[in-house]
Each structure stands twice: as C-alpha cells, then as structure tokens.
Design a protein around this motif. Sequence first.
Motif, PDB file in Angstrom:
ATOM      1  N   SER A 170       0.860  -1.206   0.186  1.00  0.00           N
ATOM      2  CA  SER A 170       0.134   0.170  -0.043  1.00  0.00           C
ATOM      3  C   SER A 170       0.829   1.148  -0.024  1.00  0.00           C
ATOM      4  O   SER A 170       0.552   2.143  -0.571  1.00  0.00           O
ATOM      5  CB  SER A 170      -0.886   0.016   1.249  1.00  0.00           C
ATOM      6  N   GLN A 171       1.750   1.374   0.866  1.00  0.00           N
ATOM      7  CA  GLN A 171       2.768   2.370   1.108  1.00  0.00           C
ATOM      8  C   GLN A 171       3.722   2.600  -0.126  1.00  0.00           C
ATOM      9  O   GLN A 171       4.017   3.878  -0.632  1.00  0.00           O
ATOM     10  CB  GLN A 171       3.114   2.612   2.252  1.00  0.00           C
ATOM     11  N   HIS A 173       3.929   0.542  -2.821  1.00  0.00           N
ATOM     12  CA  HIS A 173       3.563   0.360  -4.250  1.00  0.00           C
ATOM     13  C   HIS A 173       4.498  -0.917  -4.689  1.00  0.00           C
ATOM     14  O   HIS A 173       4.725  -0.981  -5.944  1.00  0.00           O
ATOM     15  CB  HIS A 173       3.408   1.534  -5.203  1.00  0.00           C
ATOM     16  N   GLU A 175       4.977  -5.031  -5.378  1.00  0.00           N
ATOM     17  CA  GLU A 175       4.307  -6.119  -5.808  1.00  0.00           C
ATOM     18  C   GLU A 175       4.565  -7.207  -4.416  1.00  0.00           C
ATOM     19  O   GLU A 175       5.522  -7.161  -3.884  1.00  0.00           O
ATOM     20  CB  GLU A 175       4.704  -6.977  -6.894  1.00  0.00           C
ATOM     21  N   LEU A 233      -1.718  -5.775  -6.690  1.00  0.00           N
ATOM     22  CA  LEU A 233      -1.389  -4.371  -6.504  1.00  0.00           C
ATOM     23  C   LEU A 233      -2.356  -3.328  -6.860  1.00  0.00           C
ATOM     24  O   LEU A 233      -2.545  -2.038  -6.142  1.00  0.00           O
ATOM     25  CB  LEU A 233       0.088  -3.923  -6.756  1.00  0.00           C
ATOM     26  N   GLU A 234      -3.053  -3.564  -7.986  1.00  0.00           N
ATOM     27  CA  GLU A 234      -3.815  -2.557  -8.578  1.00  0.00           C
ATOM     28  C   GLU A 234      -5.150  -2.430  -7.718  1.00  0.00           C
ATOM     29  O   GLU A 234      -5.581  -1.457  -7.768  1.00  0.00           O
ATOM     30  CB  GLU A 234      -4.105  -2.967  -9.915  1.00  0.00           C
ATOM     31  N   LYS A 237      -4.221  -0.203  -4.876  1.00  0.00           N
ATOM     32  CA  LYS A 237      -4.267   1.524  -5.272  1.00  0.00           C
ATOM     33  C   LYS A 237      -5.486   1.726  -5.703  1.00  0.00           C
ATOM     34  O   LYS A 237      -5.847   2.835  -5.394  1.00  0.00           O
ATOM     35  CB  LYS A 237      -3.199   1.390  -6.763  1.00  0.00           C
ATOM     36  N   GLN A 238      -6.316   1.009  -6.128  1.00  0.00           N
ATOM     37  CA  GLN A 238      -7.705   1.404  -6.528  1.00  0.00           C
ATOM     38  C   GLN A 238      -8.305   1.690  -5.312  1.00  0.00           C
ATOM     39  O   GLN A 238      -9.129   2.746  -4.969  1.00  0.00           O
ATOM     40  CB  GLN A 238      -8.581   0.425  -7.423  1.00  0.00           C
ATOM     41  N   LYS A 240      -7.244   2.676  -2.468  1.00  0.00           N
ATOM     42  CA  LYS A 240      -6.626   3.648  -1.906  1.00  0.00           C
ATOM     43  C   LYS A 240      -7.453   4.933  -2.606  1.00  0.00           C
ATOM     44  O   LYS A 240      -7.665   5.916  -1.617  1.00  0.00           O
ATOM     45  CB  LYS A 240      -5.216   3.653  -2.106  1.00  0.00           C
ATOM     46  N   GLU A 241      -7.397   4.924  -3.845  1.00  0.00           N
ATOM     47  CA  GLU A 241      -8.112   6.185  -4.424  1.00  0.00           C
ATOM     48  C   GLU A 241      -9.661   6.341  -4.002  1.00  0.00           C
ATOM     49  O   GLU A 241     -10.070   7.508  -3.996  1.00  0.00           O
ATOM     50  CB  GLU A 241      -8.079   5.880  -6.018  1.00  0.00           C
ATOM     51  N   ASN A 245      -7.983   1.365   2.990  1.00  0.00           N
ATOM     52  CA  ASN A 245      -6.891   0.591   2.978  1.00  0.00           C
ATOM     53  C   ASN A 245      -7.261  -0.986   2.974  1.00  0.00           C
ATOM     54  O   ASN A 245      -8.278  -1.366   3.427  1.00  0.00           O
ATOM     55  CB  ASN A 245      -5.959   0.855   4.453  1.00  0.00           C
TER      56      ASN A 245
END
Length: 427
Positions: A170-171, A173, A175, A233-234, A237-238, A240-241, A245
């Motif tokens: 998360s922090q 990025h 894999e 990982l995507e 990230k998604q 997070k947006e 978390n």
Amino acid sequence: MQVINIGVLGLGTVGSGVVRILRDHQNKISSITGRKLVIKTVVVHDLAKKRNVDLAGINVTDKIDDLINDKDIQIVVEVMGTVTTAKEYIERLLNAGKHIITANKDLIATYGSELAELAGKNNCDLFYEASVAGGIPILRTIVNSFAADRIVEVKGIVNGTTNYIMTQMSQNHVEYQKALQSAQELGFAEPDPTNDVEGIDAAYKMIILTRFAFGMNVTLDDIEVEGISNVDLEDIKQAKELGYNVKLVGIAKLINDRIKVSVGPVLIPEDQPLAAVQNENNAVLVTGAAVGETMFYGPGAGELPTANSVLSDIIAVTKDIVLGTTGSRFNDFSREGKQALATEVVYPYYISLRVKDRPGQMLKITEVMTSVKASFHLILQTELDDDYARVVMTTHKMSEAQLTEILGAVAGLEGIDVIASYKVLPD
C-alpha cells in the motif's frame, strides 16, 4: 521467600525472551507474587546449539522426562511449537500435576477444550494469553473486563506478517512477492510463509477469540478463509483512491444469535482505527452491547512482547498456587453456537473484473446484478491492455448469498473474469 520452580519446553525466540525477562524483572515479580520464581530446567531439541541468553544455573536437557518426573517443578512453559508432539508432552505434564502456560495457537485452537478438560481433572491451570496477538493482553481482558457485557463482534488484524506485506504494498507500491521477500529478510515471515499468507494463522487465532468472546466452539472448517497471496497491487491502489486501505482482517460476529467467523482481505475506510495499523503490529476491536467499540493495539509477535504475555500467565498461575485456587478454566464461558446463514451475513462489497473490451459487456454485468436484486454504489472502468478493461465496482449492502450468485453468474459470462471480491467495512 518460598521458591516456585519453572520448566521451559523450547528455547527459541519466545523461550529465550521468557528466560531474559524473568531474570531482569525478578525483584518486581517477587514483590507482586510473594514468591521467588526460578527457571530450573529447560528442554531443548539440540543441546549443541549456541544460545544468546544467559543460562547460568539452569539445567539444560533434551529429555522431556526431566520435566515430567521432577516433583519440584510446578509450572511448565511450552514454547516449542508443533501440535502433535506438544499435545503429547502437555498431556503427560498435566497428568503429572504441572501447571501449563503455552503460546501455541495451533494447538489451543485445535485441542484447547480437550486440554482444558484434562487440566481441570488434574487441578491444574492451563493459560495461553500469548497464543493470540503477541504482546496484547486480549484474552484476559475479554474474560475479566467484558464479563458483564454482551460482546457482539470481535474483529482485528491478528497476523503481523500479512499486515507488514500489505503495508509495503500500500505505502511503497511494491508487488506481493517483493513485499514477502522483505518480510522474510526482516524475520517477520518464515521461509515457508504458507500459514501466514494464506490466512491459516489468523484463522486459528479467531477460533480462540471466538471461544472467549462468545463461548462458542468453531473449527477451521467453519471459517471462511482467504489469504493475501492473490491480492493484486492494482486493487490496493484502486482501493486507496476510493478512500480505503486493504488489510487481512479476522471477523467474528453475532448475527441473529448465530456466529459468523471469517478471515480475508477487507477494505477499511481510511478514517477507521484498523486502517492505521501498520507493518507487523496487531490490533483487535471488541464491540460490546454496553461499552461499544474498544480497540487494543500493540506488537503482535517478537521475543519480548510475546514473552511478556507468557510472564503475565506465570504470575497468574503463581497467584492461584498461593491462594489454592488452581484448576479453574482460563475461560468458563460456554454456550451452543450455530453458524449464521449466508442470507444473514450482509456487507457492501468491492468487486474487480477483467472485461473484454467490446459492446454490451456492462449490460451483462448490470443484468446479473439486477437478477439477484443487488445494486451498485459506484462503477469505474480503466484500460487494462489493448483488448481488456478493468471494471471496479462497489456495491450497496447485500448478503453473502447474493455475492455467491453474482460471482457464479459472472464466471459464466464470456470475456469477463473475476479478479477479486472483498468485503467493505461500513463507515
């Protein structure tokens, strides 16, 4: 001052910590208990192995009988790990009248009730505070501080390895494989990390927490378990947006007086306390009908935090010996438990799909949702490659049964694959 002799079974990380803390805090412990606690014998697997702890005055042996047959030893600490061998040793020790303290979550989750029965028959204590959440005194807190309340939910991050990996993803990025490698290099993950990353370790801890919080016995087969090895990982990230978390969370919840226990990746709103628990730390949230939600946070593993929990059990046993009250169960709360129905378990969900980029695909997905009477909260579409798009949707609350129907129906659609589906904790 009277002496209480202690035996230690296993001298790895936690065993060494127990020896170290008992030596360093001898005076304080004696003033609390009124007894001098002395480690007399330690049983190890390899006598030739070098140790990084002072063993002066301690008998070091590789024979379990040296503990079992020594009438001067009243308390034995089991920190050797394993299940079958540890169970056999503890049964023999209990039958010899020894009080047992263990940090062995796999053993307690599998055979805890059976061993507690044997301990009671032999008027022995059996304590295992260190088996859940390392240095966090969660089990004794549930027994004592929530005795008058009705607990309705226990949830938390109870595995430091997976939380470290998810934090790195998360922090930073990175894999999954790179984050796992980092955890192994720092000693947070075993060479074979399967039990941790596949959620099994967390599931064992949730079995114990469920027993304490609700008085209900569940087995590994009763728990819905999903690990983190397939987390993309995507998706992190998604999430997070979207303000979330992703964490591996264990949840035990009463629903219509039935129990539902699960372990898996969950989306947590960033403003909730669990979302802020980083790296190898653990946290447990206990929700009581009277007190509401309370959070217990701290290191979930490590030599000294776990050893400190073991020492709290040693002190508790010593007090029982002094007062003549040994043989009481660590947790007396027990009642019949039934599994919650899939139609009763309700959450919002996050679902990500790999969708072939051609007309009519979104209509198919909408038709599936409509057919099970489920509704979208939001839908996002991004390009995955030249031929496929990534479609992410969050839903309004729906049942586990509806989710199963949706995933089954989507799996049957040509050109659409499910990447992930995770619970979303409500705001």
